[in-house]
Design a protein around this motif. Structure first.
Motif, PDB file in Angstrom:
ATOM      1  N   ARG A  26       0.837  -1.207   0.000  1.00  0.00           N
ATOM      2  CA  ARG A  26       0.000   0.000   0.000  1.00  0.00           C
ATOM      3  C   ARG A  26       0.869   1.254   0.000  1.00  0.00           C
ATOM      4  O   ARG A  26       0.642   2.186  -0.767  1.00  0.00           O
ATOM      5  N   ALA A  27       1.882   1.270   0.853  1.00  0.00           N
ATOM      6  CA  ALA A  27       2.757   2.443   0.979  1.00  0.00           C
ATOM      7  C   ALA A  27       3.494   2.759  -0.312  1.00  0.00           C
ATOM      8  O   ALA A  27       3.673   3.928  -0.657  1.00  0.00           O
ATOM      9  N   VAL A  28       3.914   1.727  -1.028  1.00  0.00           N
ATOM     10  CA  VAL A  28       4.668   1.973  -2.260  1.00  0.00           C
ATOM     11  C   VAL A  28       3.788   2.638  -3.325  1.00  0.00           C
ATOM     12  O   VAL A  28       4.266   3.451  -4.116  1.00  0.00           O
ATOM     13  N   PHE A  29       2.496   2.342  -3.317  1.00  0.00           N
ATOM     14  CA  PHE A  29       1.607   2.963  -4.291  1.00  0.00           C
ATOM     15  C   PHE A  29       1.170   4.370  -3.875  1.00  0.00           C
ATOM     16  O   PHE A  29       0.838   5.192  -4.727  1.00  0.00           O
ATOM     17  N   ILE A  30       1.204   4.658  -2.590  1.00  0.00           N
ATOM     18  CA  ILE A  30       0.887   6.010  -2.106  1.00  0.00           C
ATOM     19  C   ILE A  30       2.066   6.960  -2.365  1.00  0.00           C
ATOM     20  O   ILE A  30       1.880   8.125  -2.676  1.00  0.00           O
ATOM     21  N   ALA A  31       3.279   6.417  -2.262  1.00  0.00           N
ATOM     22  CA  ALA A  31       4.490   7.233  -2.404  1.00  0.00           C
ATOM     23  C   ALA A  31       4.789   7.553  -3.875  1.00  0.00           C
ATOM     24  O   ALA A  31       4.164   7.005  -4.785  1.00  0.00           O
ATOM     25  N   LYS A  32       5.763   8.424  -4.074  1.00  0.00           N
ATOM     26  CA  LYS A  32       6.239   8.721  -5.419  1.00  0.00           C
ATOM     27  C   LYS A  32       6.880   7.478  -5.983  1.00  0.00           C
ATOM     28  O   LYS A  32       7.455   6.695  -5.249  1.00  0.00           O
ATOM     29  N   ILE A  36      -0.745   7.449  -5.710  1.00  0.00           N
ATOM     30  CA  ILE A  36      -2.140   7.026  -5.839  1.00  0.00           C
ATOM     31  C   ILE A  36      -2.881   7.378  -4.550  1.00  0.00           C
ATOM     32  O   ILE A  36      -2.331   7.272  -3.453  1.00  0.00           O
ATOM     33  N   HIS A  37      -4.117   7.763  -4.674  1.00  0.00           N
ATOM     34  CA  HIS A  37      -4.950   8.089  -3.511  1.00  0.00           C
ATOM     35  C   HIS A  37      -4.929   6.898  -2.543  1.00  0.00           C
ATOM     36  O   HIS A  37      -5.017   5.737  -2.960  1.00  0.00           O
ATOM     37  N   VAL A  64       5.151  -6.309  -8.369  1.00  0.00           N
ATOM     38  CA  VAL A  64       4.983  -5.564  -7.115  1.00  0.00           C
ATOM     39  C   VAL A  64       6.231  -5.723  -6.251  1.00  0.00           C
ATOM     40  O   VAL A  64       6.723  -4.744  -5.675  1.00  0.00           O
ATOM     41  N   SER A  65       6.779  -6.927  -6.176  1.00  0.00           N
ATOM     42  CA  SER A  65       7.997  -7.128  -5.388  1.00  0.00           C
ATOM     43  C   SER A  65       9.169  -6.353  -5.980  1.00  0.00           C
ATOM     44  O   SER A  65      10.012  -5.835  -5.249  1.00  0.00           O
ATOM     45  N   LYS A  66       9.210  -6.253  -7.287  1.00  0.00           N
ATOM     46  CA  LYS A  66      10.280  -5.483  -7.936  1.00  0.00           C
ATOM     47  C   LYS A  66      10.183  -4.008  -7.547  1.00  0.00           C
ATOM     48  O   LYS A  66      11.192  -3.361  -7.273  1.00  0.00           O
ATOM     49  N   ILE A  67       8.970  -3.493  -7.503  1.00  0.00           N
ATOM     50  CA  ILE A  67       8.766  -2.095  -7.111  1.00  0.00           C
ATOM     51  C   ILE A  67       9.172  -1.890  -5.651  1.00  0.00           C
ATOM     52  O   ILE A  67       9.895  -0.954  -5.320  1.00  0.00           O
ATOM     53  N   VAL A  68       8.726  -2.784  -4.777  1.00  0.00           N
ATOM     54  CA  VAL A  68       9.045  -2.663  -3.346  1.00  0.00           C
ATOM     55  C   VAL A  68      10.548  -2.800  -3.117  1.00  0.00           C
ATOM     56  O   VAL A  68      11.149  -2.041  -2.351  1.00  0.00           O
TER      57      VAL A  68
END
Length: 141
Positions: A26-32, A36-37, A64-68
């Protein structure tokens, strides 16, 4: 990529997918850069996680793991850049290689065993990952 290197360090991340929980997703999608809202990020994280963690084998888990894990990747790359080392990660498997011996703060061999240096351990810790000691790190010469 590591084929012509004289020194190759292999490190496995402990419980890689299991260490990426709902809150991290969740945090990774909220952050730059996504920004995301929070309500939408919550729904995305709910879709991606099962029983609070990123499930191994799910279609969404690799990206998703790659992004995190990009935080871990970037910190390691910044740390090794001046030593002309090469870095790659495939899911939970990290490889760092060099033409010459590794800097001791990253890894070294002691009494026939590979020892991960404090700098690398600290990078893992700051990125909320842990080195898997059940699959001990290894340096191949």
């Amino acid at each position: 990529m590591h084929k012509k290197s004289n020194w190759v360090l292999n490190v496995d991340i402990k419980k890689f997918f299991g260490s990426i929980n709902f809150g991290r997703v969740r945090a990774v999608f909220i952050a730059k850069p996504f920004e995301i809202h929070p309500d939408v990020a919550t729904v995305i994280a709910q879709i991606c996680c099962f029983k609070n963690y990123l499930p191994q084998g799910a279609a969404t888990s690799p990206i998703v793991s790659k992004i995190v894990a990009s935080t871990l990747d970037n910190q390691i790359i910044r740390r090794i850049r001046n030593h002309r080392l090469l870095y790659s990660r495939y899911a939970d498997d990290i490889t760092i290689s060099a033409k010459r011996i590794f800097p001791r703060e990253l890894a070294y061999i002691s009494e026939g065993r590979t020892v991960v240096g404090e700098d690398l351990i600290n990078i893992f810790s700051r990125a909320d990952f842990e080195i898997n000691q059940k699959k001990p790190p290894s340096i191949q010469i």
